[in-house]
Design a protein around this motif. Structure first.
Motif, short mmCIF file in Angstrom:
data_model
loop_
_atom_site.label_atom_id
_atom_site.label_comp_id
_atom_site.label_asym_id
_atom_site.label_seq_id
_atom_site.Cartn_x
_atom_site.Cartn_y
_atom_site.Cartn_z
N ASP A 20 19.62 -5.42 4.57
CA ASP A 20 18.61 -5.42 5.63
C ASP A 20 18.50 -6.76 6.35
O ASP A 20 17.42 -7.25 6.63
CB ASP A 20 17.26 -4.99 5.04
CG ASP A 20 17.36 -3.62 4.39
OD1 ASP A 20 17.34 -2.62 5.13
OD2 ASP A 20 17.50 -3.54 3.16
N ASP A 53 22.56 -2.11 6.41
CA ASP A 53 21.81 -2.77 7.47
C ASP A 53 22.10 -4.27 7.52
O ASP A 53 21.20 -5.11 7.71
CB ASP A 53 20.30 -2.48 7.37
CG ASP A 53 19.98 -1.04 7.79
OD1 ASP A 53 20.92 -0.32 8.19
OD2 ASP A 53 18.80 -0.64 7.72
N ASN A 91 21.30 2.68 7.67
CA ASN A 91 20.95 3.61 8.74
C ASN A 91 21.10 2.96 10.11
O ASN A 91 20.96 3.62 11.13
CB ASN A 91 19.53 4.16 8.56
CG ASN A 91 18.50 3.07 8.49
OD1 ASN A 91 18.55 2.22 7.61
ND2 ASN A 91 17.56 3.06 9.43
N HIS A 126 21.69 2.40 -0.24
CA HIS A 126 20.95 1.72 0.84
C HIS A 126 19.46 1.93 0.63
O HIS A 126 18.68 0.99 0.73
CB HIS A 126 21.38 2.23 2.22
CG HIS A 126 20.58 1.59 3.32
ND1 HIS A 126 20.49 0.23 3.46
CD2 HIS A 126 19.78 2.12 4.30
CE1 HIS A 126 19.69 -0.05 4.48
NE2 HIS A 126 19.24 1.07 5.00
N ASP A 182 12.50 2.58 9.46
CA ASP A 182 12.68 1.66 8.34
C ASP A 182 11.45 1.52 7.47
O ASP A 182 11.50 0.86 6.46
CB ASP A 182 13.07 0.27 8.86
CG ASP A 182 14.52 0.25 9.31
OD1 ASP A 182 15.34 0.95 8.72
OD2 ASP A 182 14.81 -0.48 10.26
N HIS A 207 16.40 -1.11 2.38
CA HIS A 207 15.93 -0.19 3.41
C HIS A 207 14.41 -0.21 3.63
O HIS A 207 13.97 -0.19 4.76
CB HIS A 207 16.38 1.24 3.14
CG HIS A 207 15.88 2.22 4.17
ND1 HIS A 207 16.32 2.18 5.47
CD2 HIS A 207 14.98 3.22 4.10
CE1 HIS A 207 15.71 3.14 6.16
NE2 HIS A 207 14.88 3.77 5.35
MN MN Z 1 17.68 0.73 6.58
#
Ligand code: MN
Length: 255
Positions: A20, A53, A91, A126, A182, A207
């Protein structure tokens, strides 16, 4: 090859985990912090895991912008030091492909996956797959992970994909919606299901941007769920030591 780095207390690091980061050209100080982390901490450790991410957005491996090239070079230097670097798609950067992985010197692991660290099986993911309460998001996830949908998107000219990403960034409604993707938290029953299904006692994910070490029991067995932190106000790293100990630490930005 240099020996694995040791922490101040002399413990040897077995693996580092960061997720992230949401690297973006509009936040150069975060990119700088990440590059410093790679140079100062990741070089020479046995393994560096990046479960998703890494980038705020990814428009394709053929993107010729400066940021992805800079990050690929820095990751490649870590890999060249003998560190095993592995990435899971998040994502935001679910379109990262094998071309970029080859350039940056990392392998792409499936989400979720089991990693063996010093003989200990750990479930790495994730984290968005744990957000069972957000049905709208899970529907979007199914769409954007569809190979046909991805092929159609990547077939668009690079300039068009770049303009699309820029428009999404500038449209506040789209941005809010994208941020909202998120903020969902892991559903407790999803966490239990994953522990049970994979038969592990330790799980690591990002995440949710809620860094924490959760101790819980599932079916009477003690388990640990480690949530990695995001890189907005500062950096964040999980250090896994050879003795099995862990440290979830913030990485302050320079003044
Ligand atoms: Mn994410």
């Amino acid at each position: 090859m240099e020996p694995a780095r040791t922490a101040a207390d002399g413990r040897r690091v077995r693996a580092l985990f960061v997720s992230d980061l949401h690297l973006d050209q509009v936040r150069p100080q975060i990119t700088e912090r990440f590059l410093a982390f790679l140079r100062e901490e990741a070089v020479g450790v046995p393994a560096l895991y990046i479960p998703g991410d890494l980038f705020e957005a990814w428009i394709g491996d053929d993107d010729d912008a400066e940021l992805p090239a800079q990050v690929a070079g820095a990751l490649r230097a870590v890999a060249d030091s003998g560190t095993r670097v592995a990435f899971l798609r998040g994502n935001r950067d679910f379109l990262v492909g094998q071309d970029y992985a080859a350039r940056a010197g990392f392998s792409i692991l499936p989400d979720p996956c089991m990693i063996a660290s010093g003989g200990e099986p750990i479930l790495l993911l994730h984290g968005d797959l744990l957000c069972w309460d957000d049905e709208k998001y899970l529907a979007v996830r199914r769409q954007v992970r569809d190979p046909d949908w991805q092929r159609a998107l990547l077939a668009r000219p690079l300039a068009e994909r770049r303009a699309f990403a820029q428009a999404a960034r500038q449209s506040s409604a789209a941005h809010q919606q994208s941020m909202a993707l998120d903020v969902g938290d892991a559903a407790p029953r999803a966490v239990e299901d994953f522990f049970r299904r994979y038969g592990v006692t330790r799980m690591i994910h990002g995440h949710t941007h809620r860094p924490a070490v959760h101790e819980l029991a599932v079916d009477g067995v003690p388990r640990q769920r480690i949530v990695l932190g995001d890189w907005y106000e500062q950096g964040s790293v999980l250090r896994l030591y050879e003795d099995g100990g862990i440290e979830l630490a913030g990485l302050p930005l320079p003044d």
